[in-house]
Design an enzyme around this catalytic site. Structure first.
Site, short mmCIF file in Angstrom:
data_model
loop_
_atom_site.label_atom_id
_atom_site.label_comp_id
_atom_site.label_asym_id
_atom_site.label_seq_id
_atom_site.Cartn_x
_atom_site.Cartn_y
_atom_site.Cartn_z
N CYS A 127 0.80 -1.23 0.00
CA CYS A 127 0.00 0.00 0.00
C CYS A 127 0.84 1.28 0.00
O CYS A 127 0.33 2.35 0.35
CB CYS A 127 -0.96 -0.01 1.19
N LYS A 194 -8.86 -0.42 10.11
CA LYS A 194 -8.80 -1.44 9.07
C LYS A 194 -7.96 -2.60 9.57
O LYS A 194 -6.77 -2.42 9.88
CB LYS A 194 -8.20 -0.83 7.81
N LYS A 247 -13.48 -1.76 8.89
CA LYS A 247 -13.37 -2.71 7.78
C LYS A 247 -12.53 -3.88 8.22
O LYS A 247 -11.46 -3.65 8.76
CB LYS A 247 -12.74 -1.99 6.58
N TYR A 312 -20.86 -4.69 -2.02
CA TYR A 312 -21.08 -5.28 -3.34
C TYR A 312 -22.53 -5.74 -3.49
O TYR A 312 -22.97 -6.04 -4.60
CB TYR A 312 -20.11 -6.45 -3.56
C1 PBG Z 1 -6.94 -1.11 -0.83
C2 PBG Z 1 -8.23 -1.73 -0.43
C3 PBG Z 1 -8.51 -3.08 -0.16
C4 PBG Z 1 -9.87 -3.15 0.08
C5 PBG Z 1 -10.39 -1.87 -0.04
N1 PBG Z 1 -9.36 -0.99 -0.34
C6 PBG Z 1 -7.62 -4.24 -0.20
C7 PBG Z 1 -6.74 -4.54 0.92
O1 PBG Z 1 -6.63 -3.81 1.89
O2 PBG Z 1 -6.08 -5.58 0.79
C8 PBG Z 1 -10.59 -4.43 0.40
C9 PBG Z 1 -11.99 -4.49 -0.03
C10 PBG Z 1 -12.60 -5.84 -0.08
O3 PBG Z 1 -12.04 -6.88 0.33
O4 PBG Z 1 -13.71 -5.88 -0.58
N2 PBG Z 1 -6.06 -0.92 0.21
ZN ZN Z 2 -3.83 -0.70 -0.21
#
Ligand code: PBG
Ligand code: ZN
Length: 323
Positions: A127, A194, A247, A312
């Site tokens: 990231c 997150k 999340k 989704y």
């Molecule tokens: C990007 C991002 C991710 C998701 C949203 N933004 C991927 C991650 O962190 O690996 C995940 C969304 C999902 O699983 O639906 N950083």
């Molecule tokens: Zn990312």
């Protein structure tokens, strides 16, 4: 005998009048995955019903979303070329900047949010920028290019940016950069809490963003840590985040409630790819009443304190609500 409403009396419209939690089409943000080309619409094997689309297909999709009453979308880009710093996300002709301009031109009423991160744009799938010695993301170097990406999105006409990389100090950095460039009114929705989660598996198929080495545990949170989860969100509120987020959603509804009780900011949940896939495949195999379980799940997010649901399932929910 002390029940105020006997359940048997709760029939007809009374059930609606006393319902504590309601799900509305206005609660949702729908994710879209955009890649280059024309007429491209590729279904993701791990997420039936979710597609990678080229911009022309996204514009058609927006027509359908509007018909369903869904006006908020969050964009994820799949660039043609990935490199060590995610250059596609830092140039005004990159996939996301081009998409924002096209969508806002064709559908000015759509509320366009962008996921601000580098994992979809870097060849290593992390990231941010990698520190070779540490073999993980260099936080402060990533802050600098994040500010650059935010300005690119702002100039293209985005309505809200959503930084998702969990870099330390990202909200303050972006707020200062946006204000300095004249975008004081552009809101920031932070992926503030997150977790390092296995539930992102299918997303990494769609976004083609699985890390090529290591994992994201150095910048995402340990699922076992409740107090840390709360403090991460509250820190982002102090730095100026307009909306906080938890999340994934389902396995963390306790955290949603705890943050909700401690903040005055609106709260979002991200109902992530693995959560979607679990219900989808259970439904396709006849194991659950899919529509019913989807709505039950959405109610659980609202009940836990979410104001906004990124999902989704949004189109399916909109259709169910119309019935
Ligand atoms: C990007 C991002 C991710 C998701 C949203 N933004 C991927 C991650 O962190 O690996 C995940 C969304 C999902 O699983 O639906 N950083
Ligand atoms: Zn990312």
């Amino acid at each position: 005998m002390f029940q105020r409403f006997r359940r048997t009396r709760l029939n007809g419209h009374l059930r609606s009048l006393v319902r504590e939690t309601n799900v509305s089409v206005n609660d949702f943000i729908y994710p879209l995955f955009i890649r280059s080309g024309k007429g491209v619409k590729i279904e993701i094997a791990s997420m039936p019903g979710v597609f990678q689309m080229s911009i022309d297909e996204v514009l058609k999709e927006c027509e359908e979303l509007k018909r369903l009453g869904l006006y908020a979308i969050i964009l994820f880009g799949i660039p043609d070329v990935k490199d060590s710093v995610g250059s596609d996300s830092l140039c005004s002709n990159g996939i996301i900047a081009s998409s924002i301009r096209a969508i806002k031109k064709a559908h000015p009423e759509m509320f366009v949010v962008t996921d601000l991160c580098f994992c979809e744009y870097t060849d290593h799938g992390h990231c941010g920028i990698i520190d070779e010695k540490l073999q993980t993301v260099n936080n402060d170097a990533t802050l600098q290019i994040s500010a650059k990406q935010a300005i690119i999105h702002a100039e293209a006409g985005v309505d809200m940016i959503a930084p998702s990389g969990m870099m330390d100090g990202i909200i303050q950095t972006l707020r200062e950069a946006l204000d300095g460039a004249g975008y004081e009114n552009l809101p920031i929705m932070s992926y503030s809490t997150k977790f390092a989660s296995g539930y992102y598996g299918p997303f990494r198929d769609v976004a083609e963003s699985a890390p090529s080495f290591g994992d994201r545990a150095s910048y995402q949170m340990d699922p076992a840590n409740r107090r840390e989860a709360i403090s991460e969100s509250l820190s982002d509120e102090l730095q100026g985040a307009d909306i906080l987020m938890v999340k994934p959603a389902l396995a963390y509804l306790d955290i949603v409630r705890e943050i909700k009780d401690r903040t005055t900011r609106p709260m979002a949940v991200y109902n992530v790819s693995g959560e979607y896939a679990m219900l989808k495949f259970a439904g396709l195999n006849g194991l659950i009443d899919y529509d019913r379980v989807v709505m039950e799940t959405m109610v659980s997010f609202k009940r836990a304190g979410a104001d906004i649901i990124i999902s989704y399932h949004a189109k399916e929910v909109a259709k169910l609500l119309q019935k």
